[in-house]
Design an enzyme around this catalytic site. Structure first.
Site, PDB file in Angstrom:
ATOM      1  N   GLY A 227       0.835  -1.196   0.000  1.00 11.96           N
ATOM      2  CA  GLY A 227       0.000   0.000   0.000  1.00 11.96           C
ATOM      3  C   GLY A 227       0.863   1.236   0.000  1.00 11.96           C
ATOM      4  O   GLY A 227       2.038   1.185  -0.378  1.00 11.96           O
ATOM      5  N   THR A 229       3.060   4.501   1.343  1.00 11.74           N
ATOM      6  CA  THR A 229       4.139   4.606   2.328  1.00 11.74           C
ATOM      7  C   THR A 229       3.626   5.131   3.665  1.00 11.74           C
ATOM      8  O   THR A 229       4.032   4.648   4.727  1.00 11.74           O
ATOM      9  CB  THR A 229       5.272   5.482   1.760  1.00 11.74           C
ATOM     10  OG1 THR A 229       5.863   4.760   0.667  1.00 11.74           O
ATOM     11  CG2 THR A 229       6.353   5.770   2.789  1.00 11.74           C
ATOM     12  N   GLY A 232       1.942   2.344   5.358  1.00  8.67           N
ATOM     13  CA  GLY A 232       2.972   1.353   5.699  1.00  8.67           C
ATOM     14  C   GLY A 232       3.716   1.727   6.973  1.00  8.67           C
ATOM     15  O   GLY A 232       4.017   0.866   7.802  1.00  8.67           O
ATOM     16  N   GLU A 249       5.528  -3.495   1.127  1.00 12.08           N
ATOM     17  CA  GLU A 249       5.814  -3.112  -0.261  1.00 12.08           C
ATOM     18  C   GLU A 249       5.059  -1.815  -0.496  1.00 12.08           C
ATOM     19  O   GLU A 249       3.840  -1.801  -0.519  1.00 12.08           O
ATOM     20  CB  GLU A 249       5.366  -4.260  -1.180  1.00 12.08           C
ATOM     21  CG  GLU A 249       6.060  -4.229  -2.499  1.00 12.08           C
ATOM     22  CD  GLU A 249       5.276  -3.418  -3.491  1.00 12.08           C
ATOM     23  OE1 GLU A 249       5.590  -2.206  -3.617  1.00 12.08           O
ATOM     24  OE2 GLU A 249       4.357  -3.955  -4.119  1.00 12.08           O
ATOM     25  N   CYS A 283       3.032   0.655  -8.270  1.00  9.31           N
ATOM     26  CA  CYS A 283       4.151   1.123  -7.440  1.00  9.31           C
ATOM     27  C   CYS A 283       5.411   1.236  -8.283  1.00  9.31           C
ATOM     28  O   CYS A 283       6.269   2.062  -8.010  1.00  9.31           O
ATOM     29  CB  CYS A 283       4.367   0.165  -6.284  1.00  9.31           C
ATOM     30  SG  CYS A 283       4.478  -1.536  -6.780  1.00  9.31           S
ATOM     31  N   GLU A 382       4.609  10.393  -5.134  1.00  7.70           N
ATOM     32  CA  GLU A 382       3.989   9.350  -5.946  1.00  7.70           C
ATOM     33  C   GLU A 382       2.613   9.852  -6.398  1.00  7.70           C
ATOM     34  O   GLU A 382       1.768  10.191  -5.581  1.00  7.70           O
ATOM     35  CB  GLU A 382       3.835   8.070  -5.127  1.00  7.70           C
ATOM     36  CG  GLU A 382       3.271   6.934  -5.957  1.00  7.70           C
ATOM     37  CD  GLU A 382       3.251   5.599  -5.224  1.00  7.70           C
ATOM     38  OE1 GLU A 382       2.701   5.539  -4.118  1.00  7.70           O
ATOM     39  OE2 GLU A 382       3.779   4.623  -5.787  1.00  7.70           O
TER      40      GLU A 382
HETATM   41  O1  TXE Z   1      -3.586   2.890   0.121  1.00  4.70           O
HETATM   42  P1  TXE Z   1      -3.504   2.381   1.598  1.00  4.70           P
HETATM   43  P2  TXE Z   1      -4.714   3.654  -0.685  1.00  4.70           P
HETATM   44  C1  TXE Z   1      -0.142   4.409  -2.737  1.00  4.70           C
HETATM   45  C2  TXE Z   1      -0.556   5.340  -3.853  1.00  4.70           C
HETATM   46  C3  TXE Z   1      -1.934   5.751  -3.465  1.00  4.70           C
HETATM   47  C4  TXE Z   1      -1.793   5.826  -1.953  1.00  4.70           C
HETATM   48  C5  TXE Z   1      -3.100   5.672  -1.194  1.00  4.70           C
HETATM   49  O2  TXE Z   1       0.306   6.465  -3.869  1.00  4.70           O
HETATM   50  O3  TXE Z   1      -2.290   7.008  -4.003  1.00  4.70           O
HETATM   51  O4  TXE Z   1      -0.940   4.755  -1.619  1.00  4.70           O
HETATM   52  O5  TXE Z   1      -3.802   4.517  -1.654  1.00  4.70           O
HETATM   53  C6  TXE Z   1      -5.293  -0.956   4.256  1.00  4.70           C
HETATM   54  N1  TXE Z   1      -4.026  -0.501   9.196  1.00  4.70           N
HETATM   55  N2  TXE Z   1      -0.365   2.998  -3.043  1.00  4.70           N
HETATM   56  O6  TXE Z   1      -5.489   4.584   0.196  1.00  4.70           O
HETATM   57  O7  TXE Z   1      -4.203   3.275   2.535  1.00  4.70           O
HETATM   58  C7  TXE Z   1      -6.357  -0.582   3.250  1.00  4.70           C
HETATM   59  O8  TXE Z   1      -7.646  -0.916   3.733  1.00  4.70           O
HETATM   60  C8  TXE Z   1      -4.078  -1.583   8.411  1.00  4.70           C
HETATM   61  C9  TXE Z   1       0.818   2.258  -3.412  1.00  4.70           C
HETATM   62  O9  TXE Z   1      -5.475   2.643  -1.431  1.00  4.70           O
HETATM   63  O10 TXE Z   1      -2.069   2.113   1.822  1.00  4.70           O
HETATM   64  C10 TXE Z   1      -5.908  -1.384   2.044  1.00  4.70           C
HETATM   65  O11 TXE Z   1      -6.317  -2.746   2.190  1.00  4.70           O
HETATM   66  N3  TXE Z   1      -4.437  -1.553   7.131  1.00  4.70           N
HETATM   67  C11 TXE Z   1       0.549   0.860  -3.643  1.00  4.70           C
HETATM   68  C12 TXE Z   1      -4.382  -1.300   2.131  1.00  4.70           C
HETATM   69  O12 TXE Z   1      -4.104  -0.986   3.493  1.00  4.70           O
HETATM   70  C13 TXE Z   1      -4.738  -0.366   6.593  1.00  4.70           C
HETATM   71  C14 TXE Z   1      -0.760   0.278  -3.718  1.00  4.70           C
HETATM   72  C15 TXE Z   1      -3.771  -0.227   1.242  1.00  4.70           C
HETATM   73  O13 TXE Z   1      -4.337   1.009   1.556  1.00  4.70           O
HETATM   74  C16 TXE Z   1      -4.697   0.814   7.357  1.00  4.70           C
HETATM   75  C17 TXE Z   1      -1.837   1.145  -3.309  1.00  4.70           C
HETATM   76  C18 TXE Z   1      -4.328   0.712   8.717  1.00  4.70           C
HETATM   77  N4  TXE Z   1      -4.244   1.777   9.502  1.00  4.70           N
HETATM   78  C19 TXE Z   1      -1.604   2.442  -2.993  1.00  4.70           C
HETATM   79  N5  TXE Z   1      -5.059   1.852   6.563  1.00  4.70           N
HETATM   80  C20 TXE Z   1       1.645  -0.031  -4.078  1.00  4.70           C
HETATM   81  N6  TXE Z   1       2.726  -0.144  -3.297  1.00  4.70           N
HETATM   82  O14 TXE Z   1       1.505  -0.672  -5.108  1.00  4.70           O
HETATM   83  C21 TXE Z   1      -5.310   1.348   5.337  1.00  4.70           C
HETATM   84  N7  TXE Z   1      -5.125  -0.007   5.350  1.00  4.70           N
END
Ligand code: TXE
Length: 479
Positions: A227, A229, A232, A249, A283, A382
């Site tokens: 997800g 950063t 993460g 990741e 990503c 990003e």
């Molecule tokens: O990601 P989130 P989002 C980047 C990209 C995008 C930004 C936001 O820049 O614009 O992240 O995207 C779960 N505890 N990437 O909002 O929030 C959430 O429910 C536990 C890069 O979609 O990171 C989802 O299942 N889990 C990327 C997952 O985390 C939590 C892929 C990803 O959500 C949580 C996607 C918490 N506190 C977005 N908060 C890549 N690396 O490919 C959220 N989640």
């Protein structure tokens, strides 16, 4: 609207007891389904089901039985690739032709880890102490949690499930609230493959409630997260407080460096594909293209020509190469990045929302911004949209300095016909993956992950096995 989906816990589909959220089709803005937001109690039930399955059979299942189950799942995914690809395509907007490919790729990934299931073993260690036998065992952690994003939901779920299961862990998967349907459909195939109940569970929901409950649950031993950063970091902090393992990741701002001696036609095509594929929601998007000054204008012309023909539209049409962004918020964010660049750089192509038949969805045109400096916001953050920044450079040293001047370190690319330069530059790019004369090549056999703020740990390759196993040393005093 479709029906309300359910959680998959202990081998059964269970109606959610908390609130629900609406899942939208990003091509039309219309609802596809309601899905339950998993409560702390439902997360607890899933983790307990996983633990029961682990303790009562799965931990001691023979490696060959795990291998056969994984191979069966791979077969089922491959033979249902068209249908599961359609579910993913409608849910998150990647063209159907590509989501079918993604399903096939996910199946290959599982096959690769099925092959590992009976090859995970320890060592015997000769000691200097007399009359001793010392050996190591590689044991599964127990319950793994997979927190999955929406941008490639099938493959990013499988990247976690396949090595975790091959190593003998049970797993709880939480798909993204923005596109949960393909992962939920995958659970039907898990059941059909014959995995014992509880070995694989799936709880849908958001991050704040469901994701957090999973991260906090004391029964979870390892968290695999893909997800953003910022999220993460939160996951890592909270996992760290409980000394849980994490594999993260995260985001990227990868530099693709094109030298004057490269095959410019091939570089222009791959630079376009590498940034626009999946509407830039990757990503590993090559969002910064660094071009040597002497070929800058020719390269720009070629990449504009390529991008102008990049077919944007209905993801279900077989000729479509690019669908919509995931939602309205993302669309606004992407357009704000472009507006922000207007002052100092030139919008050479695109930069606007698409209307006409596409007006109800979240479509933007492939966008090329020329004359970008690496200190501009567009080059630092990003974007997660189809926006390619072109940054000119004078020489190799400057190219490397610009490439590394970022908080991220997921991927990088070098285009050159000089063998020495290719390896020299590859070595100096601070990123977990470097491509030479290509972009986007990812394989199950190879480690994938980030340097710097792009992550911790590796998915793919034998390296992923380290995430899902722990080492026990056994010391035996012989008489
Ligand atoms: O990601 P989130 P989002 C980047 C990209 C995008 C930004 C936001 O820049 O614009 O992240 O995207 C779960 N505890 N990437 O909002 O929030 C959430 O429910 C536990 C890069 O979609 O990171 C989802 O299942 N889990 C990327 C997952 O985390 C939590 C892929 C990803 O959500 C949580 C996607 C918490 N506190 C977005 N908060 C890549 N690396 O490919 C959220 N989640």
């Amino acid at each position: 609207m479709g029906a309300t989906t359910k959680h998959f816990i202990g081998g059964e589909w269970r109606t959610g007891e908390g609130s629900t959220m609406t899942d939208l089709n990003p091509s039309t803005g219309k609802p596809l389904a309601e899905f339950p937001v998993g409560t702390a109690e439902e997360v607890d039930a899933a983790v307990r089901a996983a633990r029961d399955a682990f303790d009562n059979g799965w931990r001691d299942a023979t490696p060959s039985s795990r291998r056969k189950l994984l191979l069966k799942l791979a077969d089922l995914i491959a033979s249902n690739a068209t249908e599961i690809g359609k579910v993913a395509s409608e849910d998150m907007g990647m063209p159907w032709a590509f989501t079918i490919g993604e399903a096939m790729f996910a199946a290959e990934y599982i096959e690769y880890y099925a092959g590992w299931a009976d090859k995970i073993h320890g060592d015997t260690i000769p000691l200097s102490a007399p009359n001793t036998l010392d050996y190591t065992l590689r044991e599964p952690i127990g319950v793994a949690a997979a927190i999955v994003p929406w941008n490639s939901p099938l493959s990013l779920a499988i990247w976690k499930m396949a090595p975790a299961l091959a190593c003998g862990n049970a797993i709880v998967v939480k798909p993204s609230e923005l596109a949960p349907l393909a992962v939920l459909r995958l659970m039907d195939l898990v059941a059909e493959a014959g995995f014992p109940p509880g070995v694989v569970n799936c709880v849908s929901g958001d991050g704040a409630l469901t994701g957090s409950a999973l991260v906090e649950h004391p029964g979870v031993g390892v968290i695999a997260f893909t997800g953003g950063t910022a999220t993460g970091r939160k996951v890592a902090e909270r996992a760290g407080a409980q000394l849980k393992r994490v594999s993260l990741e995260l985001g990227g701002k990868s530099a693709n460096i094109v030298f004057a001696d490269a095959d410019i036609d091939a570089a222009a095509v791959q630079a376009g594909v590498g940034c626009f594929i999946n509407t830039g929601q990757q990503c590993i998007a090559g969002s910064r293209v660094l071009v040597e000054e002497s070929i800058h204008d020719t390269f720009l012309e070629k990449v504009i020509a390529f991008a102008s023909n990049w077919a944007t539209g209905d993801p279900l049409q077989p000729t479509t190469q690019m669908g919509p962004l995931i939602n309205e918020a993302s669309l606004e964010r992407v357009l704000a990045f472009v507006d922000d660049a207007r002052g100092g750089a030139e919008i050479a192509l695109g930069g606007e929302r698409l209307g006409g038949d596409l007006a109800d969805g979240y479509f933007v045109a492939p966008t090329i911004v020329a004359g970008v400096r690496n200190d501009m916001r567009i080059a630092r953050e990003e974007i997660f949209g189809p926006v390619l920044s072109i940054i000119p450079f004078r020489d190799e040293a400057e190219a490397i300095a610009i490439a590394n001047d970022t908080e991220y370190g997921l991927a990088g690319g070098v285009w050159t016909n000089d063998l020495h330069r290719a390896h020299r530059v590859a070595r100096q790019i601070q990123a977990g993956t470097v491509w030479v004369n290509t972009w986007l090549a990812v394989n199950p056999q190879t480690p994938f992950g980030g340097y710097k703020a792009s992550g911790i740990g590796r998915e793919g390759g034998k390296e992923a096995l380290d995430v899902y196993t722990q080492i026990k040393n056994v010391y035996v005093q012989l008489r």
